[in-house]
Design a protein around this motif. Structure first.
Motif, PDB file in Angstrom:
ATOM      1  N   PRO A   4       0.817  -1.219   0.000  1.00  0.00           N
ATOM      2  CA  PRO A   4       0.000   0.000   0.000  1.00  0.00           C
ATOM      3  C   PRO A   4       0.853   1.272   0.000  1.00  0.00           C
ATOM      4  O   PRO A   4       0.489   2.282  -0.598  1.00  0.00           O
ATOM      5  CB  PRO A   4      -0.814  -0.121   1.298  1.00  0.00           C
ATOM      6  N   ASN A   5       1.991   1.203   0.686  1.00  0.00           N
ATOM      7  CA  ASN A   5       2.901   2.350   0.750  1.00  0.00           C
ATOM      8  C   ASN A   5       4.327   1.853   0.565  1.00  0.00           C
ATOM      9  O   ASN A   5       4.775   0.998   1.317  1.00  0.00           O
ATOM     10  CB  ASN A   5       2.790   3.066   2.099  1.00  0.00           C
ATOM     11  N   ARG A   6       5.003   2.383  -0.432  1.00  0.00           N
ATOM     12  CA  ARG A   6       6.393   1.976  -0.671  1.00  0.00           C
ATOM     13  C   ARG A   6       7.326   3.098  -0.265  1.00  0.00           C
ATOM     14  O   ARG A   6       7.134   4.233  -0.674  1.00  0.00           O
ATOM     15  CB  ARG A   6       6.621   1.661  -2.155  1.00  0.00           C
ATOM     16  N   ASP A   7       8.338   2.741   0.524  1.00  0.00           N
ATOM     17  CA  ASP A   7       9.365   3.719   0.851  1.00  0.00           C
ATOM     18  C   ASP A   7      10.623   3.408   0.045  1.00  0.00           C
ATOM     19  O   ASP A   7      10.657   2.456  -0.750  1.00  0.00           O
ATOM     20  CB  ASP A   7       9.652   3.734   2.359  1.00  0.00           C
ATOM     21  N   LEU A   8      11.647   4.198   0.248  1.00  0.00           N
ATOM     22  CA  LEU A   8      12.899   4.019  -0.507  1.00  0.00           C
ATOM     23  C   LEU A   8      13.503   2.648  -0.263  1.00  0.00           C
ATOM     24  O   LEU A   8      14.020   2.007  -1.195  1.00  0.00           O
ATOM     25  CB  LEU A   8      13.886   5.121  -0.104  1.00  0.00           C
ATOM     26  N   VAL A   9      13.415   2.151   0.980  1.00  0.00           N
ATOM     27  CA  VAL A   9      13.981   0.839   1.311  1.00  0.00           C
ATOM     28  C   VAL A   9      13.315  -0.258   0.502  1.00  0.00           C
ATOM     29  O   VAL A   9      13.980  -1.151  -0.042  1.00  0.00           O
ATOM     30  CB  VAL A   9      13.832   0.551   2.826  1.00  0.00           C
ATOM     31  N   VAL A  14      15.068  -2.804  -2.044  1.00  0.00           N
ATOM     32  CA  VAL A  14      15.009  -4.255  -1.828  1.00  0.00           C
ATOM     33  C   VAL A  14      14.680  -4.965  -3.128  1.00  0.00           C
ATOM     34  O   VAL A  14      15.309  -5.968  -3.496  1.00  0.00           O
ATOM     35  CB  VAL A  14      13.975  -4.601  -0.726  1.00  0.00           C
ATOM     36  N   MET A  15      13.700  -4.454  -3.857  1.00  0.00           N
ATOM     37  CA  MET A  15      13.275  -5.122  -5.104  1.00  0.00           C
ATOM     38  C   MET A  15      14.305  -4.933  -6.217  1.00  0.00           C
ATOM     39  O   MET A  15      14.577  -5.859  -6.978  1.00  0.00           O
ATOM     40  CB  MET A  15      11.909  -4.565  -5.530  1.00  0.00           C
ATOM     41  N   ILE A  16      14.886  -3.744  -6.301  1.00  0.00           N
ATOM     42  CA  ILE A  16      15.934  -3.506  -7.309  1.00  0.00           C
ATOM     43  C   ILE A  16      17.123  -4.431  -7.054  1.00  0.00           C
ATOM     44  O   ILE A  16      17.668  -5.046  -7.978  1.00  0.00           O
ATOM     45  CB  ILE A  16      16.380  -2.019  -7.287  1.00  0.00           C
ATOM     46  N   THR A  17      17.510  -4.549  -5.779  1.00  0.00           N
ATOM     47  CA  THR A  17      18.617  -5.436  -5.401  1.00  0.00           C
ATOM     48  C   THR A  17      18.307  -6.883  -5.728  1.00  0.00           C
ATOM     49  O   THR A  17      19.182  -7.636  -6.185  1.00  0.00           O
ATOM     50  CB  THR A  17      18.917  -5.297  -3.888  1.00  0.00           C
ATOM     51  N   ALA A  18      17.058  -7.288  -5.506  1.00  0.00           N
ATOM     52  CA  ALA A  18      16.653  -8.668  -5.787  1.00  0.00           C
ATOM     53  C   ALA A  18      16.876  -8.999  -7.258  1.00  0.00           C
ATOM     54  O   ALA A  18      17.443 -10.050  -7.595  1.00  0.00           O
ATOM     55  CB  ALA A  18      15.182  -8.860  -5.417  1.00  0.00           C
ATOM     56  N   PHE A  31      14.540   0.746 -11.341  1.00  0.00           N
ATOM     57  CA  PHE A  31      15.363   1.877 -10.922  1.00  0.00           C
ATOM     58  C   PHE A  31      14.881   3.167 -11.587  1.00  0.00           C
ATOM     59  O   PHE A  31      14.755   4.210 -10.948  1.00  0.00           O
ATOM     60  CB  PHE A  31      16.823   1.593 -11.290  1.00  0.00           C
ATOM     61  N   ASP A  32      14.598   3.072 -12.882  1.00  0.00           N
ATOM     62  CA  ASP A  32      14.126   4.244 -13.624  1.00  0.00           C
ATOM     63  C   ASP A  32      12.741   4.691 -13.162  1.00  0.00           C
ATOM     64  O   ASP A  32      12.401   5.879 -13.247  1.00  0.00           O
ATOM     65  CB  ASP A  32      14.095   3.948 -15.126  1.00  0.00           C
ATOM     66  N   GLU A  33      11.935   3.734 -12.682  1.00  0.00           N
ATOM     67  CA  GLU A  33      10.568   4.054 -12.241  1.00  0.00           C
ATOM     68  C   GLU A  33      10.521   4.589 -10.808  1.00  0.00           C
ATOM     69  O   GLU A  33       9.516   5.189 -10.401  1.00  0.00           O
ATOM     70  CB  GLU A  33       9.685   2.794 -12.317  1.00  0.00           C
ATOM     71  N   ALA A  34      11.583   4.354 -10.036  1.00  0.00           N
ATOM     72  CA  ALA A  34      11.590   4.743  -8.619  1.00  0.00           C
ATOM     73  C   ALA A  34      11.388   6.254  -8.471  1.00  0.00           C
ATOM     74  O   ALA A  34      12.070   7.039  -9.145  1.00  0.00           O
ATOM     75  CB  ALA A  34      12.894   4.313  -7.966  1.00  0.00           C
ATOM     76  N   PRO A  35      10.469   6.670  -7.591  1.00  0.00           N
ATOM     77  CA  PRO A  35      10.212   8.108  -7.423  1.00  0.00           C
ATOM     78  C   PRO A  35      11.372   8.850  -6.765  1.00  0.00           C
ATOM     79  O   PRO A  35      11.537  10.048  -6.953  1.00  0.00           O
ATOM     80  CB  PRO A  35       8.959   8.140  -6.532  1.00  0.00           C
ATOM     81  N   VAL A  36      12.160   8.124  -5.973  1.00  0.00           N
ATOM     82  CA  VAL A  36      13.321   8.720  -5.322  1.00  0.00           C
ATOM     83  C   VAL A  36      14.411   7.665  -5.230  1.00  0.00           C
ATOM     84  O   VAL A  36      14.134   6.478  -5.133  1.00  0.00           O
ATOM     85  CB  VAL A  36      12.936   9.251  -3.916  1.00  0.00           C
ATOM     86  N   ARG A  37      15.664   8.096  -5.325  1.00  0.00           N
ATOM     87  CA  ARG A  37      16.798   7.164  -5.264  1.00  0.00           C
ATOM     88  C   ARG A  37      17.829   7.694  -4.293  1.00  0.00           C
ATOM     89  O   ARG A  37      17.927   8.898  -4.084  1.00  0.00           O
ATOM     90  CB  ARG A  37      17.449   7.001  -6.641  1.00  0.00           C
ATOM     91  N   VAL A  40      22.122   6.591  -2.771  1.00  0.00           N
ATOM     92  CA  VAL A  40      23.365   6.003  -3.255  1.00  0.00           C
ATOM     93  C   VAL A  40      23.261   4.482  -3.349  1.00  0.00           C
ATOM     94  O   VAL A  40      23.880   3.854  -4.229  1.00  0.00           O
ATOM     95  CB  VAL A  40      24.553   6.438  -2.355  1.00  0.00           C
ATOM     96  N   VAL A  41      22.449   3.863  -2.478  1.00  0.00           N
ATOM     97  CA  VAL A  41      22.261   2.412  -2.528  1.00  0.00           C
ATOM     98  C   VAL A  41      21.598   2.006  -3.843  1.00  0.00           C
ATOM     99  O   VAL A  41      21.979   1.004  -4.467  1.00  0.00           O
ATOM    100  CB  VAL A  41      21.416   1.928  -1.325  1.00  0.00           C
ATOM    101  N   SER A  42      20.613   2.776  -4.282  1.00  0.00           N
ATOM    102  CA  SER A  42      19.922   2.486  -5.546  1.00  0.00           C
ATOM    103  C   SER A  42      20.912   2.497  -6.708  1.00  0.00           C
ATOM    104  O   SER A  42      20.950   1.567  -7.531  1.00  0.00           O
ATOM    105  CB  SER A  42      18.823   3.520  -5.806  1.00  0.00           C
ATOM    106  N   TRP A  43      21.707   3.556  -6.774  1.00  0.00           N
ATOM    107  CA  TRP A  43      22.697   3.673  -7.850  1.00  0.00           C
ATOM    108  C   TRP A  43      23.737   2.559  -7.767  1.00  0.00           C
ATOM    109  O   TRP A  43      24.078   1.936  -8.784  1.00  0.00           O
ATOM    110  CB  TRP A  43      23.390   5.040  -7.767  1.00  0.00           C
ATOM    111  N   ASN A  44      24.231   2.297  -6.566  1.00  0.00           N
ATOM    112  CA  ASN A  44      25.258   1.255  -6.394  1.00  0.00           C
ATOM    113  C   ASN A  44      24.755  -0.110  -6.824  1.00  0.00           C
ATOM    114  O   ASN A  44      25.499  -0.914  -7.397  1.00  0.00           O
ATOM    115  CB  ASN A  44      25.689   1.177  -4.929  1.00  0.00           C
ATOM    116  N   THR A  45      23.486  -0.388  -6.527  1.00  0.00           N
ATOM    117  CA  THR A  45      22.927  -1.706  -6.852  1.00  0.00           C
ATOM    118  C   THR A  45      22.932  -1.949  -8.352  1.00  0.00           C
ATOM    119  O   THR A  45      23.342  -3.021  -8.814  1.00  0.00           O
ATOM    120  CB  THR A  45      21.483  -1.815  -6.312  1.00  0.00           C
TER     121      THR A  45
END
Length: 519
Positions: free
Chosen positions: A201-206, A210-214, A228-234, A236-241
């Motif tokens: 219902p509510n997705r946060d950055l974590v 988690v899903m991008i890393t998976a 990653f491109d669809e994420a509303p906010v990123r 350094v973890v998002s980029w690193n993954t």
């Protein structure tokens, strides 16, 4: 040395300071003062946390705690917390057991720390026992305890139990959602993980990370990039993954391109980012990009090179062919570990700088860093390239007798190569016969190559026979034997080998080369 962590009490980073504080408390009569003991235990526990924590500090912190006659629940929880976040989380479980033996009742702060230790250790039975006690004492209704149980079962326990815990949780709790998603993803069930992610219902950055890393960890880099491109906010973890996912897949140019985008949007890279990029440049053999990455590392680290990044840079420069820069970076590494020495010794050896390689090994022996089996692969390779048979034999025996390292197939391969290069073909065969481990194709191919160089047809036939026994579909082995015959003018023998190739259905792969274009 005392270090202040933001928002916390003071933490001790060396054993001398911890002993000094403890001694002052005893001398001034505060050794039984609960308030002072709590602060001391908290400072000691904080010193145990993280990869930089020193073993001596951790050991003394535990010894100091053991001397407290009647630690209260806060003190127990504090030292268990520090142990659970240390490099040896076994201590957290041991302390929890001692706490029980001394009839100190755990509370809602105790269980999360113990369960985190069980998760780190993958101790399913112990964690399940702790779960049982949580139920008996009625702490399962506590959100933090329940979520820690969910994480434990999702990561290393039973996914069915994790799902039941999740079903009993508040459906607005993003921590519970993320934990279950990570659990299914870790077990390789990406379809269920994605279904849960889509139902959140509510997705946060974590949860996005988690899903991008998976996806990235399971090699589905295209799906990871799309999310990653669809994420509303990123962050350094998002980029690193995604950058790391590209490197793992060998898509190194894409990793470098994404890094440029990262810098373009103003996201600050960290050590993980730069480590992935150095590996990308090493794999590409791209010295120009490697130098740019190196400059960026020095910029963001303010000239202080970590051991991990320093080692990666030494490896990158060696692989890109600039061994002089590799050596310069090596000497800049302040806290050299065995990987630092191994990387530069091997880099010098494989670039033909045998004397410098062996000189650095002698320097290493004068330090507190103990050589390992990888070190001796580089040392023996240096002896092989230099043709130093006597020295190579001496190091081979040194490895076994002084450092108690049993030779593996790579060490034996280096010795065989060394003997073969020196023309000691009979000695090479005798050495193979004395090996306690089965020689692999690389060892026999090394002998076969040496036979070609030194024109020994009979021994070449024996080596080729062993190669064909292992795997008879490698055209290079036939061609090499054929060339041995040809080099000695034995054209009938060369023709027979070619016919044998045809009879066995082995075809020679067509030669090819590539040129990398830069746009």
């Amino acid at each position: 040395m005392i270090r202040k962590r933001k928002g916390t009490t003071t933490s001790v980073t060396d054993v001398g300071t911890l002993k000094q504080i403890h001694s002052l408390m005893i001398v001034n009569g505060f050794a039984t003062n609960v308030a002072f003991l709590r602060k001391l235990v908290l400072a000691a526990a904080l010193s145990m946390v993280g990869p930089a924590a020193k073993a001596a500090v951790t050991q003394y912190a535990l010894q100091m705690f053991a001397q407290i006659p009647q630690p209260d629940t806060f003190m127990w929880n504090t030292i268990i917390r520090g142990s659970s976040q240390s490099q040896d989380p076994v201590q957290a479980v041991s302390l929890y057991a001692q706490m029980d033996q001394r009839s100190v009742k755990p509370d809602n702060f105790t269980f999360p720390f113990v369960l985190k230790a069980c998760t780190k250790l993958s101790w399913v039975n112990t964690g399940s026992t702790v779960h049982g006690r949580v139920l008996r004492l009625g702490f399962v209704s506590n959100v933090v305890v329940r979520n820690t149980l969910l994480v434990f079962h999702a990561k290393c326990g039973d996914l069915k139990i994790a799902t039941r815990i999740f079903d009993d949780s508040d459906k607005g709790d993003v921590v519970a959602w993320s934990a279950l998603i990570a659990g299914y993803a870790q077990r390789g069930d990406l379809s269920v993980a994605r279904k849960l992610f889509d139902e959140m219902p509510n997705r946060d950055l974590v949860s996005w990370n988690v899903m991008i890393t998976a996806y990235a960890k399971h090699g589905e880099i295209e799906c990871a990039r799309k999310l990653f491109d669809e994420a509303p906010v990123r962050d350094v973890v998002s980029w690193n993954t995604v950058i790391g996912g590209y490197v793992l897949r060998g898509l190194n140019r894409e990793a470098l391109k994404l890094f440029d985008e990262m810098c373009g949007v103003g996201e600050c890279p960290d050590e993980v980012t730069m480590l992935s990029l150095v590996c990308a440049c090493a794999d590409l053999g791209d010295l120009e990009s490697g130098e740019k990455v190196h400059a960026k590392i020095m910029e963001i680290s303010k000239g202080k090179l970590s051991t991990l990044l320093g080692n990666a840079l030494v490896d990158m420069y060696a692989k890109c062919g600039n061994i002089r820069k590799a050596i310069r970076v090596f000497w800049l590494i302040r806290d050299k570990d065995v990987v630092s020495w191994n990387t530069v010794i091997s880099g010098l050896a494989f670039h033909g700088h045998a004397e410098e390689s062996l000189g650095l090994f002698s320097e290493m022996q004068r330090t507190k860093v103990c050589p390992d089996e990888v070190t001796f692969v580089g040392v023996l390779a240096a002896c092989s390239h230099a043709g130093n048979v006597d020295e190579g034999n001496r190091y081979f025996h040194l490895m076994r007798n002084k450092y108690k390292i049993e030779p593996n197939v790579r060490h034996c391969g280096c010795v065989v190569d060394m003997l073969g290069r020196a023309g000691l073909l009979k000695e090479a065969f005798d050495f193979i016969g004395s090996m306690k481990i089965e020689p692999n194709a690389i060892v026999w191919r090394s002998v076969l190559g040496a036979c070609k160089v030194h024109g020994n047809v009979e021994l070449a036939k024996q080596a080729n026979k062993q190669l064909l026994r292992m795997r008879g579909d490698q055209s290079g082995d036939y061609v090499l034997l054929s060339n041995v015959y040809a080099s000695q003018g034995e054209w009938n023998g060369a023709e027979k080998v070619r016919k044998q190739m045809d009879d066995n259905g082995v075809t020679k792969n067509r030669g090819s080369s590539f040129v990398e274009a830069y746009s």
